[in-house]
Scaffold this motif. Structure first.
Motif, PDB file in Angstrom:
ATOM      1  N   LEU A  41       0.818  -1.213   0.000  1.00  0.00           N
ATOM      2  CA  LEU A  41       0.000   0.000   0.000  1.00  0.00           C
ATOM      3  C   LEU A  41       0.852   1.264   0.000  1.00  0.00           C
ATOM      4  O   LEU A  41       0.326   2.376   0.126  1.00  0.00           O
ATOM      5  N   ALA A  42       2.164   1.087  -0.141  1.00  0.00           N
ATOM      6  CA  ALA A  42       3.043   2.259  -0.224  1.00  0.00           C
ATOM      7  C   ALA A  42       2.593   3.114  -1.402  1.00  0.00           C
ATOM      8  O   ALA A  42       2.225   2.591  -2.455  1.00  0.00           O
ATOM      9  N   GLY A  43       2.588   4.401  -1.216  1.00  0.00           N
ATOM     10  CA  GLY A  43       2.091   5.280  -2.267  1.00  0.00           C
ATOM     11  C   GLY A  43       0.572   5.310  -2.309  1.00  0.00           C
ATOM     12  O   GLY A  43      -0.015   5.821  -3.246  1.00  0.00           O
ATOM     13  N   ARG A  44      -0.052   4.720  -1.279  1.00  0.00           N
ATOM     14  CA  ARG A  44      -1.515   4.705  -1.143  1.00  0.00           C
ATOM     15  C   ARG A  44      -2.209   3.984  -2.302  1.00  0.00           C
ATOM     16  O   ARG A  44      -3.360   4.265  -2.610  1.00  0.00           O
ATOM     17  N   PHE A  58      -6.533   8.611   3.883  1.00  0.00           N
ATOM     18  CA  PHE A  58      -6.798   7.507   2.970  1.00  0.00           C
ATOM     19  C   PHE A  58      -7.092   6.254   3.785  1.00  0.00           C
ATOM     20  O   PHE A  58      -6.528   6.057   4.863  1.00  0.00           O
ATOM     21  N   LEU A  59      -7.967   5.407   3.248  1.00  0.00           N
ATOM     22  CA  LEU A  59      -8.280   4.166   3.944  1.00  0.00           C
ATOM     23  C   LEU A  59      -8.522   3.039   2.958  1.00  0.00           C
ATOM     24  O   LEU A  59      -8.780   3.263   1.771  1.00  0.00           O
ATOM     25  N   ARG A  60      -8.441   1.846   3.492  1.00  0.00           N
ATOM     26  CA  ARG A  60      -8.769   0.650   2.721  1.00  0.00           C
ATOM     27  C   ARG A  60      -9.241  -0.414   3.687  1.00  0.00           C
ATOM     28  O   ARG A  60      -8.640  -0.622   4.740  1.00  0.00           O
ATOM     29  N   ALA A  61     -10.324  -1.052   3.317  1.00  0.00           N
ATOM     30  CA  ALA A  61     -10.826  -2.199   4.072  1.00  0.00           C
ATOM     31  C   ALA A  61     -10.747  -3.422   3.170  1.00  0.00           C
ATOM     32  O   ALA A  61     -10.991  -3.318   1.967  1.00  0.00           O
ATOM     33  N   GLN A  62     -10.405  -4.541   3.750  1.00  0.00           N
ATOM     34  CA  GLN A  62     -10.363  -5.782   2.980  1.00  0.00           C
ATOM     35  C   GLN A  62     -11.081  -6.867   3.766  1.00  0.00           C
ATOM     36  O   GLN A  62     -10.782  -7.091   4.944  1.00  0.00           O
ATOM     37  N   PHE A  73      -5.157   2.577   7.384  1.00  0.00           N
ATOM     38  CA  PHE A  73      -5.409   4.013   7.379  1.00  0.00           C
ATOM     39  C   PHE A  73      -4.102   4.744   7.147  1.00  0.00           C
ATOM     40  O   PHE A  73      -3.055   4.321   7.641  1.00  0.00           O
ATOM     41  N   ASP A  74      -4.174   5.846   6.418  1.00  0.00           N
ATOM     42  CA  ASP A  74      -3.005   6.685   6.218  1.00  0.00           C
ATOM     43  C   ASP A  74      -3.411   8.130   6.457  1.00  0.00           C
ATOM     44  O   ASP A  74      -4.294   8.654   5.770  1.00  0.00           O
ATOM     45  N   CYS A  75      -2.788   8.732   7.453  1.00  0.00           N
ATOM     46  CA  CYS A  75      -3.112  10.092   7.857  1.00  0.00           C
ATOM     47  C   CYS A  75      -1.856  10.717   8.446  1.00  0.00           C
ATOM     48  O   CYS A  75      -1.163  10.065   9.226  1.00  0.00           O
ATOM     49  N   PRO A  76      -1.558  11.957   8.094  1.00  0.00           N
ATOM     50  CA  PRO A  76      -0.319  12.568   8.593  1.00  0.00           C
ATOM     51  C   PRO A  76      -0.329  12.792  10.106  1.00  0.00           C
ATOM     52  O   PRO A  76      -1.381  13.059  10.688  1.00  0.00           O
TER      53      PRO A  76
END
Length: 143
Positions: A41-44, A58-62, A73-76
């Motif tokens: 998921l690097a680079g979202r 950014f988020l992703r569920a699997q 989750f990706d958040c600064p």
């Protein structure tokens, strides 16, 4: 109808019972519990942006074949409140199945008493995070 995961229910109850002056402090403790993104998921790549958030989120569920939901989750770090929403979901939904994730109430953050501690704009962003997460799970569970 399934219930939300017990770990998330515990977190909600802790917040709801806490004195208002410590709610924000409690919230910020969750900003550090988001696990790092895996290399794929690097680079979202394959993540969805939650545009309602004031910060890039950014988020992703699997949903795995056995029905377990994994979240990323990706958040600064400069957005501790938004990271805290993600941290609450990451910790509260760990090991949950699709039914349990979909059973999380849409007014989760209000139930936690956060509406009195943080701005309506941040509550809206947190609610959008949950809505997107549930939509991704619903789409995958319907398969």
């Amino acid at each position: 109808m399934s219930e939300m995961p017990s770990k998330l229910a515990e977190i909600v109850d802790e917040f709801a019972a806490a004195p208002r002056d410590v709610v924000l402090e409690m919230l910020l403790e969750f900003s550090d519990v988001i696990p790092p993104l895996p290399p794929e998921l690097a680079g979202r790549e394959g993540m969805e942006q939650v545009v309602e958030c004031q910060t890039p989120f950014f988020l992703r569920a699997q949903v795995t074949p056995d029905g377990t939901v994994t979240t990323w989750f990706d958040c600064p770090p400069e957005a501790p409140t938004t990271r805290a929403f993600a941290g609450i979901l990451a910790e509260g939904l760990a090991g949950a199945n699709a039914e349990q994730v979909l059973a999380v109430p849409d007014d989760l953050y209000q139930r936690m008493g956060l509406a009195q501690a943080i701005s309506p704009l941040r509550i809206r962003g947190g609610s959008a995070i949950l809505a997107r997460l549930k939509r991704q799970v619903r789409e995958q569970a319907a398969g």
